[in-house]
Motif scaffolding. Structure first.
Motif, PDB file in Angstrom:
ATOM      1  N   GLY A  26       6.329  10.780   3.998  1.00 50.91           N
ATOM      2  CA  GLY A  26       7.742  10.638   3.657  1.00 50.91           C
ATOM      3  C   GLY A  26       8.387   9.367   4.181  1.00 50.91           C
ATOM      4  N   ALA A  27       7.623   8.569   4.908  1.00 48.35           N
ATOM      5  CA  ALA A  27       8.197   7.340   5.483  1.00 48.35           C
ATOM      6  C   ALA A  27       8.518   6.322   4.388  1.00 48.35           C
ATOM      7  N   GLY A  28       7.762   6.411   3.303  1.00 51.04           N
ATOM      8  CA  GLY A  28       7.996   5.467   2.204  1.00 51.04           C
ATOM      9  C   GLY A  28       6.793   4.582   1.922  1.00 51.04           C
ATOM     10  N   LYS A  29       5.587   5.037   2.312  1.00 49.73           N
ATOM     11  CA  LYS A  29       4.379   4.232   2.112  1.00 49.73           C
ATOM     12  C   LYS A  29       4.109   3.954   0.640  1.00 49.73           C
ATOM     13  N   THR A  30       4.048   5.025  -0.141  1.00 49.50           N
ATOM     14  CA  THR A  30       3.663   4.860  -1.536  1.00 49.50           C
ATOM     15  C   THR A  30       4.675   3.993  -2.283  1.00 49.50           C
ATOM     16  N   THR A  31       5.933   4.299  -2.062  1.00 47.66           N
ATOM     17  CA  THR A  31       6.990   3.508  -2.697  1.00 47.66           C
ATOM     18  C   THR A  31       6.905   2.045  -2.258  1.00 47.66           C
ATOM     19  N   ARG A  35      -2.568  14.883  -0.628  1.00 48.32           N
ATOM     20  CA  ARG A  35      -1.489  15.476  -1.403  1.00 48.32           C
ATOM     21  C   ARG A  35      -1.795  15.287  -2.875  1.00 48.32           C
ATOM     22  N   GLN A  66       1.629   9.818  -8.132  1.00 46.15           N
ATOM     23  CA  GLN A  66       2.823   9.026  -7.786  1.00 46.15           C
ATOM     24  C   GLN A  66       2.516   7.530  -7.843  1.00 46.15           C
ATOM     25  N   LYS A 108      14.476   2.617   4.031  1.00 41.52           N
ATOM     26  CA  LYS A 108      15.707   3.425   3.979  1.00 41.52           C
ATOM     27  C   LYS A 108      16.856   2.807   4.777  1.00 41.52           C
ATOM     28  N   ASP A 138      19.139   1.456   3.454  1.00 43.17           N
ATOM     29  CA  ASP A 138      20.332   1.722   2.654  1.00 43.17           C
ATOM     30  C   ASP A 138      21.015   3.004   3.115  1.00 43.17           C
ATOM     31  N   ALA A 147      13.205  -2.234   3.349  1.00 46.45           N
ATOM     32  CA  ALA A 147      13.435  -1.603   2.052  1.00 46.45           C
ATOM     33  C   ALA A 147      14.824  -0.992   2.057  1.00 46.45           C
ATOM     34  N   GLY A 154      16.290   0.767  -0.783  1.00 50.11           N
ATOM     35  CA  GLY A 154      16.593   1.612  -1.929  1.00 50.11           C
ATOM     36  C   GLY A 154      15.316   2.130  -2.549  1.00 50.11           C
ATOM     37  N   GLU A 155      15.488   2.992  -3.543  1.00 42.04           N
ATOM     38  CA  GLU A 155      14.308   3.606  -4.147  1.00 42.04           C
ATOM     39  C   GLU A 155      13.700   2.744  -5.245  1.00 42.04           C
TER      40      GLU A 155
END
Ligand code: GDP
Ligand code: MG
Length: 440
Positions: A107-112, A138, A144, A246, A248, A271, A273-274
């Protein structure tokens, strides 16, 4: 917020023609509290305050002509140092492919961030990245990454969910060599907490491909926890940098300030934003200004320049500073500004913006933009230059002409007025001169 707190503190000291040791002590006490409340690591705060005190009580400050401002400058310098000083560049391998591995908690934002980084290196360095799906735990993780790959029109390397992540990454590098991908971006698995099995797997991946960059992805919203996580990862892996995500969100700023001191590694990217373009190189000095509530004009202007040519951006900046911004400019900028991203995101980067959070009126949502354009186009040039002349009958004419209502016209007039007022507040005192550092 941290910025509010620090500004309160600085207000007392800024204009002082004479600063005593007691003043400095009082100020550092307040800064110390503000930092602790912002969730900055205790040890980091202690060292920081000691450095500030030492320099601020030193001769260079107390004997200077503007000691109040000098003290603030010291704080700004030290904040910048705390976050690594110079901006840290991405390390690209001299012999391709450059292998970049992203690690961090779930959930830290690795994939994004993988997708964003791929987008960034392609845009910035004209690279041809290969995304690698090495999170096999997962079920949705591979999917994703594939979705991101599709959006970016970039290939994703995967061997499904049953393969060993070490095999996956090893094969992906071979494949990258064959197919001339000069950057390999490895998406790894995370857990909700640091655990032994995860660490071992990451170490095995690291040993297998010897990444040029191993970025710890840290969620800025998790504050102090994020720092503990950073510590455990840095003990086991050869981290080379941090991606702070995050930003933002409603962060207190603690993670940004502690992570370099704790891991020894600089924040390389932030980062905000999404969306896939919401990743920027991290500039410690600009972040320091932001934390001090002085805004981040440079990032704002850079962002603008990505989408408009430089001259246009300069013109816009000048117009904003000199207040000669008319409805025509407004109309022209709407399209440009929309390309840059949400208006409120842009505004949040401007100096003083943290004081203006209450001014919801200046926010323009996308649905309204069509109306806004129509209304402005229905104004005469005189009206555009001098909106004050727009009386009730003119409003009716404009509403009819644009297929909107008088309320819509009123709303826009008010927004425009508020926006100008806001620009004036933000740009106040700079007298049209571009200043890199407000204290110079
Ligand atoms: P991973 O488990 O580390 O791979 O994390 P993901 O990349 O799946 O991201 C987890 C969630 O955080 C997703 O919903 C992302 O859209 C979101 N996210 C990632 N980065 C950012 C960011 O910078 N800002 C915001 N607002 N959301 C983000
Ligand atoms: Mg993931």
């Amino acid at each position: 917020s941290l910025a509010d707190r620090l500004q309160e503190t600085f207000k007392k000291i800024r204009g002082k023609g004479k600063v005593s040791e007691a003043d400095v002590k009082q100020m550092t006490r307040e800064i110390r509290l503000a930092l602790l409340e912002a969730d900055v690591n205790f040890k980091v705060v202690k060292d920081f305050i000691n450095r500030v005190k030492e320099r601020a009580i030193g001769q260079e400050v107390l004997k200077s002509l503007t000691p109040g401002q000098q003290v603030i400058k010291v704080v700004q310098d030290e904040l910048t140092e705390l976050m690594g000083g110079e901006q840290s560049k991405l390390n690209l391998a001299s012999k391709p492919p450059t292998v970049i591995m992203l690690v961090g908690l779930q959930g830290a934002g690795k994939t994004t961030s993988n997708g964003k980084l791929a987008n960034y290196v392609r845009k910035q360095f004209n690279k041809n990245p290969l995304l690698v799906a090495a999170d096999v735990y997962r079920p949705a993780a591979i999917k994703q990454l594939q979705t991101l790959g599709k959006q970016l029109n970039m290939p994703v390397f995967s061997l499904g969910e049953d393969a060993d992540p070490v095999d996956i990454v090893a094969q992906s590098v071979e494949k990258a060599k064959e197919e001339h991908h000069d950057v390999v971006l490895i998406d790894t698995a995370g857990r909700l907490h640091v655990d032994e099995e995860m660490m071992e797997e990451l170490q095995r991946i690291e040993a297998a491909v010897k990444p040029d960059e191993t970025f710890l992805v840290v969620d800025a919203m998790t504050g102090q926890d994020a720092v503990n996580v950073a510590e455990s990862f840095s003990e086991r892996l050869n981290l080379t940098g941090v991606i702070l995500t995050k930003l933002d969100g409603d962060t207190r700023g603690g993670a940004a300030l502690s992570v370099k001191a704790v891991t020894g590694q600089p924040i390389k990217f932030a980062a905000t934003g999404e969306k896939l373009d919401a990743l920027e190189p991290f500039h410690p000095d600009r972040m320091a200004s932001r934390i001090l509530g002085m805004g981040d004009v440079l990032t704002l202007i850079e962002k603008a320049q990505q989408d408009m040519d430089e001259q246009k951006a300069k013109d816009m900046e000048k117009k904003m500073r000199t207040m000669s911004f008319t409805f025509d400019d407004f109309l022209e900028q709407i399209g440009q500004v929309r390309k840059m991203g949400p208006l409120d995101e842009l505004l949040s980067m401007m100096p003083g913006a943290n004081k203006l959070k209450g001014m919801k009126n200046i926010q323009i949502d996308d649905k309204q933009i069509g109306h806004v354009e129509a209304i402005i186009r229905s104004m005469t040039s005189e009206e555009k230059e001098e909106p004050d002349i727009i009386n009730a009958s003119r409003k009716r004419r404009i509403a009819n002409g644009s297929g909107t209502s008088i309320q819509d016209v009123n709303r826009l007039l008010k927004q425009f007025k508020d926006m100008k007022k806001m620009m004036k507040q933000m740009m106040g005192g700079t007298k049209g001169k571009k200043k890199k550092n407000p204290f110079n």
